[in-house]
Design a protein around this motif. Structure first.
Motif, PDB file in Angstrom:
ATOM      1  N   HIS A 108     -52.163  21.988  -6.660  1.00 10.68           N
ATOM      2  CA  HIS A 108     -51.118  20.942  -6.074  1.00 10.68           C
ATOM      3  C   HIS A 108     -49.745  22.012  -5.783  1.00 10.68           C
ATOM      4  CE1 HIS A 108     -53.121  17.911  -7.742  1.00 10.68           C
ATOM      5  NE2 HIS A 108     -52.602  16.966  -7.003  1.00 10.68           N
ATOM      6  N   TYR A 109     -49.220  21.900  -4.660  1.00  8.06           N
ATOM      7  CA  TYR A 109     -47.927  22.368  -4.269  1.00  8.06           C
ATOM      8  C   TYR A 109     -47.173  21.189  -4.187  1.00  8.06           C
ATOM      9  CZ  TYR A 109     -50.493  26.587  -2.864  1.00  8.06           C
ATOM     10  OH  TYR A 109     -51.150  27.870  -2.805  1.00  8.06           O
ATOM     11  N   GLY A 110     -46.421  21.015  -5.170  1.00  6.58           N
ATOM     12  CA  GLY A 110     -45.541  19.644  -5.230  1.00  6.58           C
ATOM     13  C   GLY A 110     -46.689  18.543  -5.366  1.00  6.58           C
TER      14      GLY A 110
ATOM     15  N   PRO B 209     -61.191  26.349   8.013  1.00  5.55           N
ATOM     16  CA  PRO B 209     -59.852  26.426   8.877  1.00  5.55           C
ATOM     17  C   PRO B 209     -58.734  26.890   8.529  1.00  5.55           C
ATOM     18  CG  PRO B 209     -61.239  24.282   9.020  1.00  5.55           C
ATOM     19  CD  PRO B 209     -61.859  24.931   7.929  1.00  5.55           C
ATOM     20  N   ASN B 210     -57.753  27.269   9.340  1.00  2.00           N
ATOM     21  CA  ASN B 210     -56.327  27.627   8.736  1.00  2.00           C
ATOM     22  C   ASN B 210     -55.916  26.400   7.817  1.00  2.00           C
ATOM     23  OD1 ASN B 210     -55.592  28.816  11.830  1.00  2.00           O
ATOM     24  ND2 ASN B 210     -55.976  30.094  10.044  1.00  2.00           N
ATOM     25  N   GLY B 211     -55.276  26.724   6.679  1.00  2.00           N
ATOM     26  CA  GLY B 211     -54.922  25.683   6.023  1.00  2.00           C
ATOM     27  C   GLY B 211     -55.736  24.676   4.892  1.00  2.00           C
ATOM     28  N   SER B 212     -57.160  25.123   5.060  1.00  2.00           N
ATOM     29  CA  SER B 212     -58.130  24.559   4.184  1.00  2.00           C
ATOM     30  C   SER B 212     -58.149  24.837   2.750  1.00  2.00           C
ATOM     31  CB  SER B 212     -59.576  25.061   4.631  1.00  2.00           C
ATOM     32  OG  SER B 212     -59.737  26.361   4.748  1.00  2.00           O
ATOM     33  N   GLY B 213     -57.501  25.908   2.286  1.00  2.00           N
ATOM     34  CA  GLY B 213     -57.477  26.379   0.797  1.00  2.00           C
ATOM     35  C   GLY B 213     -57.992  27.346   0.489  1.00  2.00           C
ATOM     36  N   LYS B 214     -58.258  28.296   1.439  1.00  3.70           N
ATOM     37  CA  LYS B 214     -58.994  29.636   1.048  1.00  3.70           C
ATOM     38  C   LYS B 214     -58.291  30.288  -0.039  1.00  3.70           C
ATOM     39  CE  LYS B 214     -59.495  30.778   5.336  1.00  3.70           C
ATOM     40  NZ  LYS B 214     -58.870  29.454   5.987  1.00  3.70           N
ATOM     41  N   SER B 215     -56.911  30.794   0.721  1.00  2.00           N
ATOM     42  CA  SER B 215     -56.064  31.813  -0.171  1.00  2.00           C
ATOM     43  C   SER B 215     -55.731  31.031  -1.507  1.00  2.00           C
ATOM     44  CB  SER B 215     -54.797  32.027   0.764  1.00  2.00           C
ATOM     45  OG  SER B 215     -54.962  32.636   1.926  1.00  2.00           O
TER      46      SER B 215
ATOM     47  N   PRO C 143     -54.022  40.245  -1.524  1.00  2.40           N
ATOM     48  CA  PRO C 143     -53.660  38.990  -1.041  1.00  2.40           C
ATOM     49  C   PRO C 143     -53.667  39.126   0.488  1.00  2.40           C
ATOM     50  CG  PRO C 143     -52.126  39.984  -2.637  1.00  2.40           C
ATOM     51  CD  PRO C 143     -53.253  41.004  -2.507  1.00  2.40           C
ATOM     52  N   GLN C 144     -53.440  38.120   1.119  1.00  4.76           N
ATOM     53  CA  GLN C 144     -53.528  37.703   2.558  1.00  4.76           C
ATOM     54  C   GLN C 144     -52.550  38.720   3.058  1.00  4.76           C
ATOM     55  OE1 GLN C 144     -53.899  34.067   3.857  1.00  4.76           O
ATOM     56  NE2 GLN C 144     -54.064  34.408   5.978  1.00  4.76           N
ATOM     57  N   GLN C 145     -51.219  38.530   2.388  1.00  5.61           N
ATOM     58  CA  GLN C 145     -49.957  39.296   2.762  1.00  5.61           C
ATOM     59  C   GLN C 145     -49.506  39.972   1.542  1.00  5.61           C
ATOM     60  OE1 GLN C 145     -48.208  35.892   4.827  1.00  5.61           O
ATOM     61  NE2 GLN C 145     -48.387  36.512   6.743  1.00  5.61           N
TER      62      GLN C 145
ATOM     63  N   ILE D 216     -62.663  34.912   5.128  1.00  2.60           N
ATOM     64  CA  ILE D 216     -63.053  35.661   6.283  1.00  2.60           C
ATOM     65  C   ILE D 216     -63.114  34.617   7.515  1.00  2.60           C
ATOM     66  CG2 ILE D 216     -65.535  35.756   5.828  1.00  2.60           C
ATOM     67  CD1 ILE D 216     -65.342  38.494   7.239  1.00  2.60           C
ATOM     68  N   HIS D 217     -62.483  34.995   8.692  1.00  2.00           N
ATOM     69  CA  HIS D 217     -62.732  34.004   9.760  1.00  2.00           C
ATOM     70  C   HIS D 217     -63.810  34.011  10.699  1.00  2.00           C
ATOM     71  CE1 HIS D 217     -59.330  31.275   9.037  1.00  2.00           C
ATOM     72  NE2 HIS D 217     -58.508  32.475   8.872  1.00  2.00           N
ATOM     73  N   ASP D 218     -64.160  35.473  10.677  1.00  2.00           N
ATOM     74  CA  ASP D 218     -65.459  35.678  11.679  1.00  2.00           C
ATOM     75  C   ASP D 218     -66.836  35.195  11.096  1.00  2.00           C
ATOM     76  OD1 ASP D 218     -67.562  37.029  12.742  1.00  2.00           O
ATOM     77  OD2 ASP D 218     -65.812  38.035  13.988  1.00  2.00           O
TER      78      ASP D 218
HETATM   79  N1  LIG Z   1     -46.651  28.117  -1.415  1.00  3.97           N
HETATM   80  C1  LIG Z   1     -46.893  27.114  -0.874  1.00  3.97           C
HETATM   81  N2  LIG Z   1     -46.219  25.945  -1.085  1.00  3.97           N
HETATM   82  C2  LIG Z   1     -46.515  24.681  -0.466  1.00  3.97           C
HETATM   83  N3  LIG Z   1     -47.834  24.595   0.288  1.00  3.97           N
HETATM   84  C3  LIG Z   1     -48.452  25.585   0.567  1.00  3.97           C
HETATM   85  C4  LIG Z   1     -48.087  26.965   0.029  1.00  3.97           C
HETATM   86  N4  LIG Z   1     -49.249  27.975   0.024  1.00  3.97           N
HETATM   87  C5  LIG Z   1     -49.909  27.150   0.915  1.00  3.97           C
HETATM   88  N5  LIG Z   1     -49.830  25.776   1.070  1.00  3.97           N
HETATM   89  C6  LIG Z   1     -50.385  24.721   1.853  1.00  3.97           C
HETATM   90  O1  LIG Z   1     -51.697  24.337   1.230  1.00  3.97           O
HETATM   91  C7  LIG Z   1     -52.465  24.315   2.067  1.00  3.97           C
HETATM   92  C8  LIG Z   1     -53.754  25.382   1.945  1.00  3.97           C
HETATM   93  O2  LIG Z   1     -53.381  26.788   2.152  1.00  3.97           O
HETATM   94  P1  LIG Z   1     -53.983  28.048   2.147  1.00  3.97           P
HETATM   95  O3  LIG Z   1     -52.907  29.209   2.430  1.00  3.97           O
HETATM   96  O4  LIG Z   1     -54.685  28.096   1.022  1.00  3.97           O
HETATM   97  O5  LIG Z   1     -55.232  27.910   3.245  1.00  3.97           O
HETATM   98  P2  LIG Z   1     -55.956  28.777   4.234  1.00  3.97           P
HETATM   99  O6  LIG Z   1     -57.256  28.290   4.062  1.00  3.97           O
HETATM  100  O7  LIG Z   1     -55.754  30.495   3.239  1.00  3.97           O
HETATM  101  O8  LIG Z   1     -55.391  29.182   5.343  1.00  3.97           O
HETATM  102  P3  LIG Z   1     -55.366  30.338   6.554  1.00  3.97           P
HETATM  103  O9  LIG Z   1     -56.774  30.511   7.263  1.00  3.97           O
HETATM  104  O10 LIG Z   1     -54.318  30.052   7.530  1.00  3.97           O
HETATM  105  O11 LIG Z   1     -55.149  31.506   5.810  1.00  3.97           O
HETATM  106  C9  LIG Z   1     -51.945  24.312   3.351  1.00  3.97           C
HETATM  107  O12 LIG Z   1     -51.859  23.029   3.838  1.00  3.97           O
HETATM  108  C10 LIG Z   1     -50.699  24.955   3.164  1.00  3.97           C
HETATM  109  O13 LIG Z   1     -49.642  24.439   3.955  1.00  3.97           O
END
Ligand SMILES: Nc1ncnc2c1ncn2[C@@H]1O[C@H](COP(=O)(O)OP(=O)(O)OP(=O)(O)O)[C@@H](O)[C@H]1O
Ligand SMILES: [Mg+2]
Length: 265
Positions: free
Chosen positions: A11-13, A36-42, A82-84, A196-198
């Protein structure tokens, strides 16, 4: 080494970014993590590496929870890119790669022959030998990314977590990094999971694929079965089709570009 996680939620918050991820990677397996972006991979990779505190569940190496390992014990087993990633700008490539050995060199920081050999090989296989004395500030985005990959490789961990390792690289270096991943898994038995996105690169490099969408683990299986699942078009909101390009190769996803433009308009 086996990396696994069970009912891992983050959870984030109040917002849930990862919902009950259960995974088991076999030793030497290459696993692609797509979504997709924001799906939770990182988030998933950070939680697997013990860097994001799960609200539920745990990750483990050979059955031992990562949260019970010290930083040094963990670094000997697992390397995470990490990603960044961040490092001081004035640090040189070699200094960064040397840092990758911290778990091996002990408190006195004395580098032995094996450490020097690991550093040399890591620089060489990422094409950075001639850049070793340049500071990170003096590198292009792709060169900097390779320096980080080099540091992760120098760590010589049996488990490698990579968050979009090819994102800034030109096509030549993308393939080199994917070949390196393949080599590490097949020749050294390293277990790899990478976001990976590709999609086609993911299909061709991995033994298994995990698909995340909105924090849910929607698919865990072989690339060919992902192609049959029909999930790609739905999850990524694109039109396309999988085509067979070679008998032994996984199918290739051909996206319909016109449809994609229309969707975004
Ligand atoms: N530090 C954080 N604080 C609050 N919300 C976060 C934080 N990191 C990620 N999120 C949220 O958690 C969700 C998953 O993020 P995450 O970075 O895991 O996605 P992702 O699949 O890696 O995306 P991307 O392809 O853009 O790298 C997103 O909705 C993002 O906005
Ligand atoms: Mg990410």
């Amino acid at each position: 080494m086996q990396l696994s996680c069970s009912s891992l939620s983050v959870h984030y918050g109040k917002r849930k970014a990862l919902n009950q991820l259960t995974l088991s990677l076999q030793p030497g397996e290459v696993r692609a993590l797509i979504g997709p972006n924001g799906s939770g991979k990182s988030t998933a990779l950070q939680a697997l590496a013990g860097l994001a505190k799960p609200s539920e569940g745990y990750s483990a190496i050979d059955g031992v929870p990562v949260s019970s390992l010290s930083r040094r014990q963990l670094a000997k087993r697992l390397a995470f890119l990490p990603q960044q990633p961040t490092a001081p700008d004035e640090m040189t490539v070699e200094q960064l790669v040397r840092q990758g050995r911290f778990a091996h060199v002990g408190l006195l920081r004395s580098y032995g022959r094996q450490d020097e050999a690991a550093i040399e090989w890591a620089l060489e296989c990422t094409g950075l030998t001639s850049h070793a004395q340049r500071s990170l500030r003096e590198l292009s985005g792709g060169e900097r990314q390779r320096a980080w990959i080099s540091a992760a490789v120098a760590q010589e961990a049996r488990i490698l977590l990579l968050d979009e390792p090819t994102s800034f690289l030109d096509i030549g270096y993308q393939i080199e990094v994917l070949d390196l991943v393949h080599h590490l898994s097949r020749e050294r038995g390293v277990t790899v999971i990478m976001a990976i996105h590709d999609l086609n690169q993911a299909m061709s490099v991995s033994d298994r694929i995990s698909l995340l969408a909105k924090g849910e683990h929607l698919f865990d299986g072989k690339p060919a079965d992902l192609a049959k699942s029909g999930l790609i078009e739905d999850v990524f909101r694109v039109k396309g089709r999988f085509v067979d390009i070679a008998p032994d190769a996984p199918p290739h996803f051909d996206v319909e570009l016109a449809r994609r433009t229309a969707l975004r308009a």
